[in-house]
Design a protein around this motif. Structure first.
Motif, PDB file in Angstrom:
ATOM      1  N   SER A   1       0.657  -1.214  -0.070  1.00 40.02           N
ATOM      2  CA  SER A   1      -0.038  -0.151   0.178  1.00 40.02           C
ATOM      3  C   SER A   1       0.910   1.212  -0.031  1.00 40.02           C
ATOM      4  O   SER A   1       2.198   1.232   0.493  1.00 40.02           O
ATOM      5  CB  SER A   1      -0.985   0.072   1.318  1.00 40.02           C
ATOM      6  N   VAL A   2       0.312   2.526  -0.562  1.00 44.71           N
ATOM      7  CA  VAL A   2       0.902   3.645  -0.457  1.00 44.71           C
ATOM      8  C   VAL A   2       0.005   4.685   0.235  1.00 44.71           C
ATOM      9  O   VAL A   2      -1.451   4.770  -0.146  1.00 44.71           O
ATOM     10  CB  VAL A   2       1.415   4.134  -1.696  1.00 44.71           C
ATOM     11  N   THR A   3       0.421   5.621   0.888  1.00 40.04           N
ATOM     12  CA  THR A   3      -0.392   6.612   1.431  1.00 40.04           C
ATOM     13  C   THR A   3       0.201   7.881   1.239  1.00 40.04           C
ATOM     14  O   THR A   3       1.187   8.095   1.692  1.00 40.04           O
ATOM     15  CB  THR A   3      -0.641   6.287   3.046  1.00 40.04           C
ATOM     16  N   TRP A   4      -0.622   8.627   0.437  1.00 39.84           N
ATOM     17  CA  TRP A   4      -0.080  10.238   0.253  1.00 39.84           C
ATOM     18  C   TRP A   4      -0.805  11.115   1.301  1.00 39.84           C
ATOM     19  O   TRP A   4      -1.990  11.127   1.397  1.00 39.84           O
ATOM     20  CB  TRP A   4      -0.575  10.551  -1.151  1.00 39.84           C
ATOM     21  N   THR A   5      -0.011  11.823   2.112  1.00 38.48           N
ATOM     22  CA  THR A   5      -0.535  12.921   3.147  1.00 38.48           C
ATOM     23  C   THR A   5      -0.093  14.133   2.702  1.00 38.48           C
ATOM     24  O   THR A   5       1.083  14.275   2.418  1.00 38.48           O
ATOM     25  CB  THR A   5       0.136  12.415   4.767  1.00 38.48           C
ATOM     26  N   ALA A   6      -1.174  15.068   2.996  1.00 42.26           N
ATOM     27  CA  ALA A   6      -0.857  16.494   2.679  1.00 42.26           C
ATOM     28  C   ALA A   6      -0.050  17.240   3.432  1.00 42.26           C
ATOM     29  O   ALA A   6      -0.182  17.036   4.684  1.00 42.26           O
ATOM     30  CB  ALA A   6      -2.254  17.314   2.067  1.00 42.26           C
ATOM     31  N   THR A   7       1.007  17.911   2.931  1.00 39.50           N
ATOM     32  CA  THR A   7       1.836  18.664   3.969  1.00 39.50           C
ATOM     33  C   THR A   7       1.510  20.150   4.010  1.00 39.50           C
ATOM     34  O   THR A   7       2.066  20.905   4.618  1.00 39.50           O
ATOM     35  CB  THR A   7       3.427  18.735   3.372  1.00 39.50           C
ATOM     36  N   ASN A   8       0.214  20.489   3.310  1.00 43.08           N
ATOM     37  CA  ASN A   8      -0.137  21.770   3.396  1.00 43.08           C
ATOM     38  C   ASN A   8      -1.661  21.649   3.555  1.00 43.08           C
ATOM     39  O   ASN A   8      -1.981  20.917   4.124  1.00 43.08           O
ATOM     40  CB  ASN A   8       0.296  22.716   2.152  1.00 43.08           C
ATOM     41  N   ALA A   9      -2.470  22.542   2.597  1.00 46.40           N
ATOM     42  CA  ALA A   9      -3.821  22.386   2.776  1.00 46.40           C
ATOM     43  C   ALA A   9      -4.529  21.401   2.081  1.00 46.40           C
ATOM     44  O   ALA A   9      -5.816  20.991   2.394  1.00 46.40           O
ATOM     45  CB  ALA A   9      -4.413  23.892   2.197  1.00 46.40           C
ATOM     46  N   GLY A  10      -3.879  20.535   1.473  1.00 40.48           N
ATOM     47  CA  GLY A  10      -4.482  19.288   0.636  1.00 40.48           C
ATOM     48  C   GLY A  10      -5.443  19.716  -0.466  1.00 40.48           C
ATOM     49  O   GLY A  10      -5.136  20.982  -1.295  1.00 40.48           O
ATOM     50  N   LEU A  11      -6.456  19.092  -1.193  1.00 41.47           N
ATOM     51  CA  LEU A  11      -7.274  19.295  -2.028  1.00 41.47           C
ATOM     52  C   LEU A  11      -8.386  20.059  -1.626  1.00 41.47           C
ATOM     53  O   LEU A  11      -9.052  19.404  -0.990  1.00 41.47           O
ATOM     54  CB  LEU A  11      -7.373  18.039  -2.806  1.00 41.47           C
ATOM     55  N   SER A  12      -8.799  21.115  -2.288  1.00 37.05           N
ATOM     56  CA  SER A  12     -10.045  22.051  -1.718  1.00 37.05           C
ATOM     57  C   SER A  12     -11.189  21.179  -2.437  1.00 37.05           C
ATOM     58  O   SER A  12     -11.151  20.433  -3.368  1.00 37.05           O
ATOM     59  CB  SER A  12      -9.781  23.444  -2.337  1.00 37.05           C
ATOM     60  N   PRO A  13     -12.213  21.789  -2.089  1.00 39.24           N
ATOM     61  CA  PRO A  13     -13.570  21.324  -2.686  1.00 39.24           C
ATOM     62  C   PRO A  13     -13.648  21.446  -4.003  1.00 39.24           C
ATOM     63  O   PRO A  13     -14.365  20.775  -4.530  1.00 39.24           O
ATOM     64  CB  PRO A  13     -14.489  22.013  -1.798  1.00 39.24           C
ATOM     65  N   THR A  14     -12.946  22.155  -4.841  1.00 38.68           N
ATOM     66  CA  THR A  14     -13.085  22.376  -6.156  1.00 38.68           C
ATOM     67  C   THR A  14     -11.763  21.997  -6.739  1.00 38.68           C
ATOM     68  O   THR A  14     -11.930  22.170  -8.002  1.00 38.68           O
ATOM     69  CB  THR A  14     -13.135  24.088  -6.591  1.00 38.68           C
ATOM     70  N   GLU A  15     -11.240  20.955  -6.376  1.00 34.47           N
ATOM     71  CA  GLU A  15      -9.896  20.640  -7.000  1.00 34.47           C
ATOM     72  C   GLU A  15     -10.002  18.956  -6.977  1.00 34.47           C
ATOM     73  O   GLU A  15     -10.759  18.320  -6.233  1.00 34.47           O
ATOM     74  CB  GLU A  15      -8.614  21.184  -6.106  1.00 34.47           C
TER      75      GLU A  15
END
Length: 205
Positions: free
Chosen positions: A90-104
């Protein structure tokens, strides 16, 4: 009467478009078809469906494919899990900033070899939001949260095609999947226009 029919037409069209967008917005892994024994670039496309950001994405790597490399993505870090033999499970990507916003939406790339005897690759994905809630994309094709599937065909691709751009294929798949929706909208519009003329004829008579 004309204003009422026009308002009805607008509402129906907008509702149809909104429904189409919601129905197609789920985690998908491209390409959706690969050859046995081929080396592929797999792209995980993740849209945010809630009003809060997506901050974590986990993909389980099935035994039908051996993933070995990952493309760095700005604003995200990744962590791997391996079995006792060293294969990535498995691979897990974790945001280091705001992540993906509702429009992204975001695309995460990885590379690996399709199994020589594989028939299909079932990608189970887990999308976590900022509030800690997680959507498990692991159900069958007709579920509300289906797992993405890559169909595997016999035979190797030509040398020049072994690393086909997943982004290009994703675009083609999206275009094809949007065609039935477009035709449905056109049919709906024509039907309402026909209703308008029918009402006008009755009024004039």
């Amino acid at each position: 009467m004309k204003k009422q029919v026009t308002a009805l037409l607008s509402t129906l069209v907008l509702s149809t478009i909104a429904f189409a967008g919601t129905a197609s917005a789920h985690v998908v892994v491209y390409p959706q078809e690969a050859a046995q024994g081929s080396y592929e670039k797999f792209t995980v496309r993740v849209p945010t469906e809630k009003d809060i950001p997506t901050t974590k994405v986990k993909i389980e790597i099935p035994k039908d494919v051996e993933i070995s490399r990952f493309e760095p993505k700005e604003g995200w870090k990744y962590e791997l899990q391996k079995d006792s033999s060293g294969l990535i499970t498995s691979v897990t990507w974790t945001a280091t900033n705001a992540g993906l916003s509702p429009t992204e939406f975001g695309e995460f790339n990885m590379q690996g070899k399709v199994g020589d005897n594989a028939k299909k690759i079932v990608w189970k994905a887990y999308q976590t939001y900022k509030d800690g809630s997680t959507v498990a994309w692991e159900g069958p094709a007709d579920a509300d949260t289906p797992a993405s599937i890559t169909t595997v065909v016999k035979g190797n691709r030509a040398e020049g095609d072994s690393h086909t751009s997943a982004t290009s294929e994703a675009t083609n798949n999206d275009s094809n999947s949007a065609l039935p929706t477009t035709l449905s909208i056109i049919a709906l519009v024509l039907g309402v226009i026909s209703l308008i003329f029918s009402l006008r004829r009755k009024k004039e008579s």
